[in-house]
Design a protein around this motif. Structure first.
Motif, mmCIF file in Angstrom:
data_model
loop_
_atom_site.group_PDB
_atom_site.id
_atom_site.type_symbol
_atom_site.label_atom_id
_atom_site.label_comp_id
_atom_site.label_asym_id
_atom_site.label_seq_id
_atom_site.Cartn_x
_atom_site.Cartn_y
_atom_site.Cartn_z
ATOM 1 N N UNK A 243 -14.180 -13.545 23.014
ATOM 2 C CA UNK A 243 -15.330 -14.494 23.121
ATOM 3 C C UNK A 243 -15.385 -15.498 21.949
ATOM 4 N N UNK A 244 -15.284 -14.587 20.714
ATOM 5 C CA UNK A 244 -15.396 -15.082 19.443
ATOM 6 C C UNK A 244 -14.303 -15.573 18.657
ATOM 7 N N UNK A 245 -13.180 -15.500 19.339
ATOM 8 C CA UNK A 245 -11.823 -15.819 18.721
ATOM 9 C C UNK A 245 -11.687 -16.750 17.982
ATOM 10 N N UNK A 266 -5.142 -13.022 2.721
ATOM 11 C CA UNK A 266 -4.254 -13.783 3.747
ATOM 12 C C UNK A 266 -3.387 -12.872 4.725
ATOM 13 N N UNK A 267 -3.458 -12.963 5.891
ATOM 14 C CA UNK A 267 -2.527 -12.407 6.734
ATOM 15 C C UNK A 267 -1.464 -13.169 7.138
ATOM 16 N N UNK A 268 -0.376 -12.639 7.989
ATOM 17 C CA UNK A 268 0.641 -13.301 8.332
ATOM 18 C C UNK A 268 0.304 -14.624 9.447
ATOM 19 N N UNK A 269 -0.705 -14.150 10.219
ATOM 20 C CA UNK A 269 -1.037 -15.078 11.388
ATOM 21 C C UNK A 269 -2.656 -15.209 11.504
ATOM 22 N N UNK A 270 -3.116 -15.913 12.389
ATOM 23 C CA UNK A 270 -4.669 -16.065 12.874
ATOM 24 C C UNK A 270 -4.872 -14.680 13.475
ATOM 25 N N UNK A 271 -6.095 -14.371 13.377
ATOM 26 C CA UNK A 271 -6.678 -13.074 14.004
ATOM 27 C C UNK A 271 -6.526 -13.103 15.574
ATOM 28 N N UNK A 272 -6.609 -14.192 16.076
ATOM 29 C CA UNK A 272 -6.368 -14.456 17.642
ATOM 30 C C UNK A 272 -4.921 -14.029 17.874
ATOM 31 N N UNK A 273 -4.039 -14.396 17.070
ATOM 32 C CA UNK A 273 -2.805 -14.150 17.420
ATOM 33 C C UNK A 273 -2.360 -12.596 17.387
ATOM 34 N N UNK A 274 -3.093 -11.681 16.543
ATOM 35 C CA UNK A 274 -2.917 -10.453 16.752
ATOM 36 C C UNK A 274 -3.756 -10.004 17.960
ATOM 37 N N UNK A 279 -2.865 -6.130 21.177
ATOM 38 C CA UNK A 279 -3.996 -5.713 21.778
ATOM 39 C C UNK A 279 -3.781 -5.800 23.188
ATOM 40 N N UNK A 280 -4.253 -4.757 24.079
ATOM 41 C CA UNK A 280 -4.375 -4.693 25.502
ATOM 42 C C UNK A 280 -5.989 -4.605 25.883
ATOM 43 N N UNK A 281 -6.531 -5.175 26.742
ATOM 44 C CA UNK A 281 -7.656 -5.323 27.012
ATOM 45 C C UNK A 281 -8.061 -4.473 28.348
ATOM 46 N N UNK A 282 -8.981 -3.710 28.273
ATOM 47 C CA UNK A 282 -9.504 -2.931 29.713
ATOM 48 C C UNK A 282 -10.848 -3.677 30.163
ATOM 49 N N UNK A 283 -11.158 -3.769 31.272
ATOM 50 C CA UNK A 283 -12.446 -4.159 31.761
ATOM 51 C C UNK A 283 -13.517 -3.167 32.290
ATOM 52 N N UNK A 298 -7.171 -15.750 28.343
ATOM 53 C CA UNK A 298 -6.967 -15.785 26.951
ATOM 54 C C UNK A 298 -5.968 -14.998 26.634
ATOM 55 N N UNK A 299 -5.853 -13.728 27.194
ATOM 56 C CA UNK A 299 -4.857 -12.869 26.751
ATOM 57 C C UNK A 299 -3.676 -12.855 27.567
ATOM 58 N N UNK A 300 -3.606 -13.583 28.893
ATOM 59 C CA UNK A 300 -2.469 -13.492 29.733
ATOM 60 C C UNK A 300 -2.638 -12.200 31.023
ATOM 61 N N UNK A 301 -1.942 -12.329 31.994
ATOM 62 C CA UNK A 301 -2.239 -11.410 32.857
ATOM 63 C C UNK A 301 -1.639 -10.187 32.625
ATOM 64 N N UNK A 302 -0.797 -9.901 31.668
ATOM 65 C CA UNK A 302 -0.078 -8.943 31.352
ATOM 66 C C UNK A 302 -0.662 -7.925 30.384
ATOM 67 N N UNK A 303 -1.814 -8.244 29.942
ATOM 68 C CA UNK A 303 -2.487 -7.635 28.642
ATOM 69 C C UNK A 303 -3.923 -7.337 28.934
#
Length: 347
Positions: A243-245, A266-274, A279-283, A298-303
């Motif tokens: 929610x803060x991405x 600096x890192x290779x990508x944006x934090x939201x890309x990682x 990451x995989x999220x549980x509810x 945000x994550x897509x249905x596979x994650x």
């Protein structure tokens, strides 16, 4: 409590379910009796082990059972399989030698329970981060035992896994194809006091603050640039990071450009890309549709995966509520079943 029928359309796999060996309670009692007991541990485990209230009594009884009582509760809740892990803080509150020794006992007990009930239980590997080299060996041993996933109950004596001395753990996770479940712990000494003053140190608030911080430290330290195959599971809808991405992306970029902190490069990508790729999220702990749908978008249905958080949040009514999520049938099968099968290698 209302009984939930099995679903004809998918298996319900609950992916953040806890257990505690009886022997660990004795180790915890010694920690609680020590003159310099960690305040978060005392607030959390000290309460559960001493309270006579109905909820903590129920939790402590359920945690130590890996047999008929747990299976009966699963049947009543319509849960086909639990993915079980050593409850927080596990061995991470112990001294190094005790932690390294006892984690083998816990993993052996869980592996035996999985062998006893292979169609109902999947077990995660517990480790002792206090000794990263031994933790890496235990990941290998746990994999050979048939355990799937690695449980880390966030900080260990106030130390976080973004420190390079813990990188053996990530290397072993990648090498064995094991995801790492970053589960909450009570905040460490240097964070907890304002929360204790208002009873906010546990699941109500402190857990998500502390664990979200840990995950963000991993991202901004460049851990996933060094270990690009590493997959981390976050419960509780991603510990607020999803929610803060957008704000995190903006402020991270601005901070790096300003050279404000020597520790933020600096890192290779944006934090939201990682977040979306590593990451995989549980509810776990959530059943309201709007935030779940936001995380799915945000994550897509596979994650995104289902979790009950048994026995801490044991609610059959929430299972029914989640069954009625207004999402497509294919996405619901992924949410309850096939994502967990893929992430944990369940056959």
């Amino acid at each position: 409590m209302v009984k939930v029928e099995k679903s004809p359309n998918y298996k319900r796999i609950a992916t953040e379910e806890a257990f505690c060996p009886v022997e660990m309670l004795d180790l915890w009692k010694k920690v609680l009796a020590s003159p310099d007991c960690d305040p978060g541990f005392n607030s959390l485990i000290g309460f559960y082990m001493s309270s006579t209230a109905a909820r903590p009594q129920h939790i402590m009884k359920c945690l130590t059972d890996l047999g008929e009582q747990r299976l009966a509760h699963m049947d009543e809740s319509g849960i086909d399989r639990q993915v079980i892990a050593l409850t927080s803080p596990g061995v991470q509150v112990l001294d190094t030698d005790s932690a390294v020794s006892f984690v083998k006992v816990a993993n052996d007990e869980l592996a035996q329970a999985v062998r006893n009930h292979p169609d109902r239980f999947t077990g995660m590997i517990a480790i002792a981060p206090q000794n990263p080299a031994e933790a890496a060996k235990e990941i290998q041993r746990g994999t050979e035992l048939g355990l799937r996933g690695i449980i880390v109950n966030s900080h260990t004596h106030g130390e976080y896994l973004d420190d390079p001395r813990f990188y053996d753990i990530f290397a072993a996770a990648e090498a064995n194809g094991q995801p790492l479940y970053l589960h909450p712990n009570t905040p460490p000494r240097n964070m907890i006091q304002p929360m204790l003053e208002r009873g906010l140190d546990g699941a109500i608030f402190g857990f998500t603050v502390e664990t979200g911080l840990h995950a963000l430290r991993l991202i901004t330290a460049g851990v996933f640039d060094k270990f690009p195959k590493l997959q981390v599971i976050l419960g509780h809808l991603g510990e607020t990071l999803i929610f803060q991405a957008d704000r995190i992306d903006y402020m991270h970029q601005a901070t790096v450009r300003s050279n404000r902190y020597e520790s933020m490069k600096a890192i290779d990508r944006k934090p939201s890309d990682y977040l979306r790729n590593n990451f995989v999220i549980t509810t776990s702990g959530f059943a309201e549709e709007k935030p779940i749908r936001y995380v799915l978008d945000f994550m897509g249905a596979d994650r995104v995966m289902y979790a009950m958080d048994y026995p801490y949040q044991h609610s059959n009514e929430q299972v029914i509520q989640l069954d009625n999520l207004n999402i497509g049938d294919e996405d619901k099968v992924k949410y309850f079943q096939t994502n967990a099968e893929r992430v944990f290698g369940i056959e």
